[in-house]
Design an enzyme around this catalytic site. Structure first.
Site, mmCIF file in Angstrom:
data_model
loop_
_atom_site.group_PDB
_atom_site.id
_atom_site.type_symbol
_atom_site.label_atom_id
_atom_site.label_comp_id
_atom_site.label_asym_id
_atom_site.label_seq_id
_atom_site.Cartn_x
_atom_site.Cartn_y
_atom_site.Cartn_z
ATOM 1 N N SER A 1 0.838 -1.198 0.000
ATOM 2 C CA SER A 1 0.000 0.000 0.000
ATOM 3 C C SER A 1 0.879 1.257 0.000
ATOM 4 O O SER A 1 1.692 1.429 -0.906
ATOM 5 C CB SER A 1 -0.933 -0.078 1.210
ATOM 6 O OG SER A 1 -2.028 0.784 1.073
ATOM 7 N N HIS B 1 -7.774 -5.134 -1.552
ATOM 8 C CA HIS B 1 -6.561 -4.486 -1.056
ATOM 9 C C HIS B 1 -5.907 -5.285 0.065
ATOM 10 O O HIS B 1 -4.683 -5.363 0.164
ATOM 11 C CB HIS B 1 -6.883 -3.073 -0.577
ATOM 12 C CG HIS B 1 -5.654 -2.287 -0.233
ATOM 13 N ND1 HIS B 1 -4.734 -1.926 -1.189
ATOM 14 C CD2 HIS B 1 -5.156 -1.824 0.937
ATOM 15 C CE1 HIS B 1 -3.738 -1.257 -0.619
ATOM 16 N NE2 HIS B 1 -3.974 -1.190 0.671
ATOM 17 N N ASP C 1 -8.416 -5.329 -5.987
ATOM 18 C CA ASP C 1 -8.159 -4.145 -5.162
ATOM 19 C C ASP C 1 -8.998 -2.987 -5.704
ATOM 20 O O ASP C 1 -8.916 -2.640 -6.881
ATOM 21 C CB ASP C 1 -6.664 -3.810 -5.221
ATOM 22 C CG ASP C 1 -6.241 -2.803 -4.159
ATOM 23 O OD1 ASP C 1 -7.007 -1.859 -3.878
ATOM 24 O OD2 ASP C 1 -5.134 -2.956 -3.615
#
Lengths: 341, 341
Positions: B129, B313, B284
């Site tokens: 991320s 995600h 995601d």
């Protein structure tokens, strides 16, 4: 002068138990009902939308042509025109407005159609988003009446993910202290704007934003201009309790909860005899095509038709300047209406 | 006693102009630095995460094996351990904390790596991320130092849609009057919980929710239990200003804004000489694979490798009990580390 009519429903006993007294259903019709009453279409509204927001799909030469069909657009309970938190008299007003289901909405529409107009068969029920949910519900609640349905960007049962998306919307709106648990005297503007920004990421696809179509296709001058000029403008004029009423309706949408189906959504889908084209948008983030695919496997007379492109949920909103999505929907409606059923 | 070390940065001149005085970088290392200093890996943290939240990917027999590598996990500025709104002294404390870029974060990490450890080459920079965003930034800011990068579920530039998703998160948090424009004495719990509910719809895919994996794979007892027990629990203990600091960092992430690249993200991508495997997760919702695909077409030495499955995600969050995603990431790391570069 209002540009719509009102049907007095009287006292409506709601599915969840409350009685909505002296209830009103606001609606507008387009076209003329044939003497044999065989040309009626019902086209319900979507979350926060009013009948005028449906008019982009109605017009001369289009599938929903008022020269040919009698098109009834009923406003959802809670949308501010039909009986809603913002206009109901005490004691069921404002934060105390009762819970309304999709089933309830369709029951009031059924009364309008049958009691006011004496219509026994509908050529079509169609609608976008929550209007799509009402289309399924019509086919389950009144299978003998509904020849065809074309729900677009909607679902027969609100999925867990969709429920979570709406939790975010609701939490943002109600985080504003000015909301005062629904007993506000002035609108909770901060919460309404926050809700709009939460919604913004969901309404259009990642690719729509990547391609900056809010500029090239919609004419906004920047991302921030789009967030304010489109999204905040969409929700800021609405009443917070109305929005929460419709949100509850949405979160709890499930044709399986129709009386007699005992929560069995699959069985309710199998009971839909209407000819159906179910039309998700390719990149819809909260009504993804997969959910409709599952539905269609249970529906005896249904076909899946995906709206291609990057507009996401708003593929069904009639906003595309070049009319690509509008034409796709309109042509599919024409095809469905031309089928003998 | 703290389980981490602190590097005194002294006065840090930030990219946006402020000077963060007496700044601290909190970090933890795993393993032993070889005498030739040739076995170092940097593994930065993600939005709101601490170094301990990275440990699931470090271990004996894994790619990030402390027996073989010296793994440095630096905590992002603003995460509550490194200098942050919650721990900075006045006048740059709390709501007045300055804006920190991804570039700034990497500069402080570079100082840690070179000044404290005398390391000149990194075998790998990897992260999830925002940790992925820092991996790209390392490769652009210090191409001579970085042999390999493996950003997973991240991007080199925060996309417009991702910015909008974060606008929703921010609006929900700040709609709470208790936030008091950042000068709260007590946490704005309503806003933190609202933010958590907004985030919930984005963190996992529609299919994850449809399959109710929050129950079957994660052991929560209902959807609401997941929203409270996982999501509210994730954000409620965090400091609101810290969250907003990191959110600004995220929204403004763009390797094109590295000094010398004049905002040209494509040129910055082409300047990445490190061997790269770029690894998005299939579903995601805010770092969709398409964005990484575009990046890889500009990177001279990169390959795209998609984590399959429905976790969205959080495929990169190390939460899957059956370790499918963890194994996929770990094996790809092993493959990349085995490549001569």
């Amino acid at each position: 002068m209002a540009d719509y009519d009102v049907f007095d429903l009287g006292d409506v006993r709601l599915q969840m138990g409350a009685t909505l007294r002296d209830a009103k259903l606001a609606y507008k019709t387009y076209g003329t009902l044939d003497p044999d009453k065989g040309n009626a279409i019902v086209y319900p509204t979507w979350y926060s939308g009013h009948h005028v927001d449906n008019e982009w799909l109605i017009g001369e030469g289009m599938a929903l042509d008022p020269a040919r069909y009698f098109i009834i657009v009923p406003n959802m309970l809670g949308n501010g025109l039909s009986t809603s938190p913002s206009n109901a008299p005490p004691p069921y007003d404002r934060a105390r407005f009762p819970r309304v289901t999709v089933y309830d909405n369709v029951e009031t529409q059924h009364r309008l159609v049958t009691e006011r107009f004496g219509i026994e068969r509908l050529e079509l029920v169609t609608g976008w988003s929550m209007g799509g949910g009402q289309s399924y519900q019509w086919a389950v609640s009144h299978p003998e009446m509904v020849r065809r349905i074309l729900p677009f960007c909607g679902s027969a049962r609100t999925s867990p993910h969709n429920i979570v998306f709406l939790e975010g919307v609701k939490s943002a709106l109600t985080a504003d202290a000015a909301f005062q648990e629904g007993w506000y005297e002035r609108p909770p503007n901060k919460g309404l704007r926050a809700m709009a920004r939460v919604y913004a990421g969901w309404g259009f696809s990642q690719a729509f934003y990547w391609q900056r179509m809010f500029e090239s296709e919609m004419g906004y001058s920047s991302l921030e201009d789009f967030l304010v000029g489109f999204w905040e403008d969409l929700f800021l004029p609405r009443d917070a309790n109305n929005l929460l009423t419709m949100l509850w309706t949405w979160q709890n949408g499930d044709i399986g909860r129709t009386p007699g189906f005992d929560g069995d959504t699959g069985r309710a889908l199998r009971a839909i005899t209407a000819r159906a084209i179910v039309m998700p948008a390719e990149k819809d983030l909260y009504f993804p095509p997969e959910d409709n695919e599952w539905e269609v496997t249970h529906m005896p007379n249904a076909e899946l038709r995906v709206i291609p492109g990057v507009w996401g949920h708003f593929a069904g909103g009639g906003l595309d300047d070049d009319q690509t999505d509008t034409r796709f929907i309109d042509e599919t409606l024409k095809e469905l209406l031309a089928q003998d059923v």
